[in-house]
Every structure is written in C-alpha cells, then in structure tokens.
Design a protein around this motif. Structure first.
Motif, short mmCIF file in Angstrom:
data_model
loop_
_atom_site.label_atom_id
_atom_site.label_comp_id
_atom_site.label_asym_id
_atom_site.label_seq_id
_atom_site.Cartn_x
_atom_site.Cartn_y
_atom_site.Cartn_z
N GLY A 113 7.03 -0.10 -6.45
CA GLY A 113 7.22 0.78 -5.30
C GLY A 113 5.91 1.43 -4.88
N GLU A 114 5.16 1.91 -5.85
CA GLU A 114 3.87 2.54 -5.55
C GLU A 114 2.89 1.52 -4.97
OE1 GLU A 114 0.20 4.79 -7.92
OE2 GLU A 114 2.11 4.39 -8.94
N ILE A 115 2.88 0.31 -5.53
CA ILE A 115 2.00 -0.74 -5.02
C ILE A 115 2.35 -1.08 -3.58
CG2 ILE A 115 1.35 -3.18 -5.26
CD1 ILE A 115 1.75 -2.81 -8.31
N TRP A 116 3.66 -1.17 -3.30
CA TRP A 116 4.08 -1.52 -1.94
C TRP A 116 3.72 -0.42 -0.95
CZ3 TRP A 116 8.09 0.00 1.60
CH2 TRP A 116 8.25 -0.90 2.66
N GLU A 117 3.90 0.84 -1.35
CA GLU A 117 3.55 1.95 -0.47
C GLU A 117 2.05 1.93 -0.16
OE1 GLU A 117 5.46 3.88 1.11
OE2 GLU A 117 7.40 3.65 0.11
N THR A 118 1.23 1.59 -1.16
CA THR A 118 -0.21 1.50 -0.95
C THR A 118 -0.54 0.38 0.04
OG1 THR A 118 -0.67 2.31 -3.18
CG2 THR A 118 -2.45 1.13 -2.06
#
Length: 217
Positions: free
Chosen positions: A141-146
C-alpha cells in the motif's frame, strides 16, 4: 535470442530468414530466458534500419508451462531489443511480462529523468522482492501510494502489485483502488488499454491455473 550472437534489433532480413522469420510464414523465436514465441509472421517493421517490431497471428508465447499469450487473444505485436523498456516507461524489471510486450503505436512515451528513473526502479525492486520472497505484502500500500504521488504516469507497477494481492487474496480495498486507477488509465489511450487488458487477462489466467493445480494436488 538463442541461435544468434547478433543483437536482435540489428538483424538483417537475410539473417532473419536464416532464423526462420519470414513474412507470410510460420516462425519461432527462442529467448535466452526460456520464452518461446510461435506464430505466423504477418509483418516485420524497421526504423532507421533497425528491427523494431514483429507482428504475429495465431501466436502463442510460453515460458515453460506458463502461457504468456494465447492464439485466441488476437494478433501479437512483439517489441524487439532495447525498445521494450520504453513501452513500460523505462522500468528495469526483466521478468517475462517485460520481455514480451504489445507495443503502443504512439512512440512518444516520456522516459523519466535519471533521478526519477532510479526512484521508480527502486519501487519495482521492492515489489519484486515481495513477490519473490512472498513476505511484506503489508508494504504494498505504501509503495503504491508513493508511485501514485511521484510516478503517476507509470501503470505497470500497479499491475504487478494487483497481481500479488490477487494471488494472496489480501487487501481488497487496495486492490479496488488499483483497479479503478488502471481502468482510468485505459481511457487515456487505446494501446495502453490493450496492454492493461492483457495484464488483467494474464492475472486471471494464472490464478485459474494455480487453482486447478491446487485441486489436482
């Protein structure tokens, strides 16, 4: 490619004939990675003398038992050489999905600057590590938001994250956000739409294959 020491994009017509790649005839290309592409060669396109694309009909692409393209999916335009990376905005992931690609007719895709490219490739590396080790899905999720914040033009990373989540059966809310993003991307360009549809189709096909294997075990 196997059976030649020449870089594919520099192969001449006579060299292609020597490899059995002739317009109007059936041909097979064997990649060093183990991918095999077989079909009827419909077109061979060059730009500035360099081989850019080979179009196939009745085409299949496989890597071992894994089907990458099925003849029932339509015609298959295969990128040749280093241009493959430009189809996916310069992402340096060398798995099978990148090695064989449908090529957009629009060749004006922007390649990120060196700094942005490194940041994007780092995100791809993190996702690849999660996929290979099958741990760390909570970081997706964090990777996708980045990716959304810093590399909004890239869509392939979203597809790879979606595939991992779909296989794991996790984070349905994140999956839905990714599906919405990819469907919006499909509306921006017909050729990108084809690529994304192909990606969804591969995810579904491989999921069915895994389920079939599990039931047969």
């Amino acid at each position: 490619w196997r059976n030649t020491e020449t870089s594919p994009e520099t192969l001449s017509d006579s060299q292609l004939r020597g490899l059995g790649i002739v317009e109007g005839a059936d041909g097979t290309i064997n990649f060093e990675s183990g991918i095999v592409v077989t079909g009827r060669v419909e077109k061979i396109l060059r730009r500035d003398g360099k081989l850019m694309l080979i179009g196939f009909s009745n085409c299949s692409a496989k890597q071992g038992d894994r089907i990458l393209f099925d003849p029932t999916w339509g015609t298959f335009d295969m990128a040749v050489g280093e241009r493959i990376s430009s189809v996916f905005n310069g992402a340096a992931d060398k798995d099978a999905y990148n090695q064989i690609a449908l090529v957009p007719k629009d060749r004006t895709i922007k390649v990120p600057s060196d700094e942005n490219r490194k940041k994007l490739e780092n995100l791809y590396a993190q996702v690849r590590d999660i996929r290979d080790r099958k741990v760390g899905c909570d970081r997706l999720g964090e990777i996708w938001e980045t990716q959304q914040a810093e590399h909004a033009g890239d869509w392939l990373l979203s597809m790879q994250i979606f595939e991992i989540l779909d296989e794991a059966g996790e984070q349905n809310d994140l999956k839905q956000k990714i599906v919405t993003f990819l469907n919006q991307k499909k509306l921006t360009n017909k050729d990108i739409s084809t690529l994304i549809e192909w990606g969804f189709r591969l995810v579904t096909y491989h999921k069915v294959g895994l389920q079939t294997a599990a039931h047969g075990a």
